[in-house]
Design an enzyme around this catalytic site. Structure first.
Site, mmCIF file in Angstrom:
data_model
loop_
_atom_site.group_PDB
_atom_site.id
_atom_site.type_symbol
_atom_site.label_atom_id
_atom_site.label_comp_id
_atom_site.label_asym_id
_atom_site.label_seq_id
_atom_site.Cartn_x
_atom_site.Cartn_y
_atom_site.Cartn_z
ATOM 1 C CB CYS A 207 11.325 8.941 10.812
ATOM 2 S SG CYS A 207 9.813 8.581 9.775
ATOM 3 C CD GLU B 225 10.473 4.122 10.802
ATOM 4 O OE1 GLU B 225 10.600 5.220 11.363
ATOM 5 O OE2 GLU B 225 10.914 4.231 9.668
ATOM 6 C CD GLU C 83 8.108 13.039 12.858
ATOM 7 O OE1 GLU C 83 8.990 12.442 12.329
ATOM 8 O OE2 GLU C 83 7.035 12.550 13.247
ATOM 9 C CB THR D 188 3.145 8.626 16.714
ATOM 10 O OG1 THR D 188 4.676 8.510 16.400
ATOM 11 C CG2 THR D 188 2.940 7.719 17.939
ATOM 12 N N GLY E 21 0.026 4.915 13.679
ATOM 13 C CA GLY E 21 0.457 3.661 14.117
ATOM 14 C C GLY E 21 -0.443 3.095 15.298
ATOM 15 N N GLY F 41 5.158 5.230 9.247
ATOM 16 C CA GLY F 41 4.511 6.526 9.072
ATOM 17 C C GLY F 41 4.381 7.089 10.395
ATOM 18 C CE LYS G 179 -3.065 3.133 0.736
ATOM 19 N NZ LYS G 179 -2.169 4.387 0.606
#
Length: 477
Positions: free
Chosen positions: A284, A250, A381, A230, A233, A228, A175
């Site tokens: 990242c 990750e 971030e 957080t 995730g 991707g 994907k």
């Protein structure tokens, strides 16, 4: 004509006939139309992948590991043969400078070569047990795996996931991010050309909120590997919980480069800018917090700023370009917003943070000085070309500031004292740390994060464990 998706190794239109447009970051103009997969296509792909796996009795799962390795070697060969196509597509689709894009194709090929060699070297064991008989531990493929990759390094991260998954005998459903699907589709074609059975290969471009959610929630998805941000995730963990899918994540980072006064300050200042501004800061692992010991703070800042100003911003297709555009206008605006937040909190923009007078999503790399680690610009971030330079006093404070983050993905440590390097390296809570260099990832070694930066590890031999199940078999005498 729109680029088609791939189901069971074959290009075809999306079931609902929808398409979407991909924009070229360097121009802000349409680059390609792509088939827009839906939940119907996810169902078709999972049904075919599940049938192809057939509880481990599928053709690829039962192909001996040495032969799987030979096919993966062929994947690497084709990547090198098609370097110009992949590099140009990545440069135009993701905004990567051509020099970086060519390197990424080589690194992608190297990843497949590594796992080609690993395929027949990842095995179980015979265990001495107290009962009379033979106890054997087997490593078996886990089943259909959903590989969800981001837009910042679409080709390279796809290969980090595909290579070990295929080496272990799993069907793969890739994907790609909606912003950068083009190299993923090229890669799907290449896998089939190299000899991966068609029923093992699926590429589903489309919105993550539809495709990703459907893949994650379906009980036929045995394993999910996601790279991707957080928040997504965490959502994946919740959505996959009902069917206990295996999950690797990750996620985000706010990595620190720590520069002690006993370091080679000039070398650190020369090397660190591209550790933040590579890929326009959309990384990242970016060392977006630069901690500098106070006695050399001004010296470092001067050298670092001069090196940053010299970075060649330009057209990704120009071999002289060192930093290309950001991926979108929205991503650029986020960086500009954070620069405003930082100055509002008392930080000082030394250079950069300007929008050049040219088409595309460009932003000059920004150096922000006199940042405190409690400021939002140091804690959240940004995912853009913004470097926060933070002073510290002594080793204890350096460790405290470095670890005072929700994230723990990567980082660097600069010192001329070997004893200090060992001591501080053991104290920093981060998954990957480089001493007197800023490079983060080597495909032979494990990569992943602490805390909110993720679960599990990619790359290295350990990645093979993530795509297999362990079976214990006891034979009685």
């Amino acid at each position: 004509m729109a680029e088609q998706l791939i189901i069971a190794g074959k290009r075809q239109d999306a079931a609902e006939g929808a398409t979407f447009s991909v924009t070229e970051p360097a121009t802000g103009k349409p680059l390609a139309d792509v088939a827009k997969a839906s939940a119907v296509d996810v169902d078709l792909a999972l049904a075919a992948a599940h049938a192809a796996f057939a509880d481990g009795r599928g053709t690829w799962a039962r192909t001996n590991a040495t032969q799987r390795g030979r096919v993966l070697h062929r994947v690497a060969e084709l990547l090198r043969e098609r370097e110009d196509l992949f590099a140009t597509t990545e440069a135009r689709g993701a905004g990567h400078p051509m020099g970086d894009a060519r390197w990424e194709v080589g690194a992608a090929a190297g990843t497949f070569e590594y796992y080609a060699g690993a395929a027949n070297k990842h095995f179980g064991q015979v265990v001495p047990v107290q009962d009379a008989g033979l106890d054997v531990v087997l490593r078996e493929p886990v089943g259909p795996v959903a590989l969800i990759v981001p837009w910042n390094f679409p080709l390279l991260i796809a290969c980090w996931k595909l290579a070990p998954a295929l080496a272990c005998g799993n069907p793969v459903i890739l994907k790609p991010a909606s912003l950068t699907p083009l190299t993923a589709l090229l890669l799907g074609d290449l896998l089939v050309d190299a000899g991966i059975p068609e029923d093992q290969v699926y590429v589903l471009p489309g919105p993550g909120g539809v495709i990703g959610d459907a893949l994650v929630a379906d009980h036929r998805t045995a394993k999910i590997s996601f790279t991707g941000e957080t928040t997504t995730g965490a959502s994946i963990l919740k959505s996959s919980a009902d069917h206990i899918a295996r999950v690797s994540l990750e996620l985000g980072g706010k990595s620190a480069a720590v520069v002690f006064a006993d370091a080679d300050v000039a070398a650190a200042a020369a090397d660190t800018p591209m550790a933040v501004f590579g890929n326009a800061g959309q990384d990242c692992c970016a060392r977006s917090r630069i901690l500098v010991e106070r006695p050399v703070y001004d010296e470092f800042l001067e050298h670092f700023t001069a090196t940053t100003k010299a970075i060649r911003l330009g057209d990704p297709l120009d071999d002289a370009t060192e930093m290309g555009p950001m991926i979108s206008a929205a991503q650029r605006q986020t960086s500009l917003d954070y620069l405003g937040i930082g100055t509002g909190e008392g930080a000082r923009v030394v250079t950069g943070g300007e929008v050049p007078d040219r088409e595309g999503f460009y932003l000059t790399p920004a150096v922000v000085a006199d940042v405190g680690n409690d400021m939002r610009i140091a804690r959240e971030e940004i995912f853009g070309p913004v470097a926060s330079v933070i002073p510290f006093d002594g080793e204890e404070e350096a460790i405290r500031i470095s670890n005072d983050s929700d994230y723990g993905l990567s980082g660097s440590l600069w010192t001329g004292n070997a004893t200090r390097a060992i001591r501080v390296a053991k104290s920093l809570r981060t998954g990957t740390l480089s001493v007197n260099t800023n490079r983060s990832v080597r495909f032979e070694a494990p990569f992943g994060g602490y805390k909110k930066s993720g679960l599990g590890r990619e790359l290295g031999m350990g990645a093979m464990d993530a795509y297999t199940e362990v079976k214990n078999v006891f034979f009685s005498e």
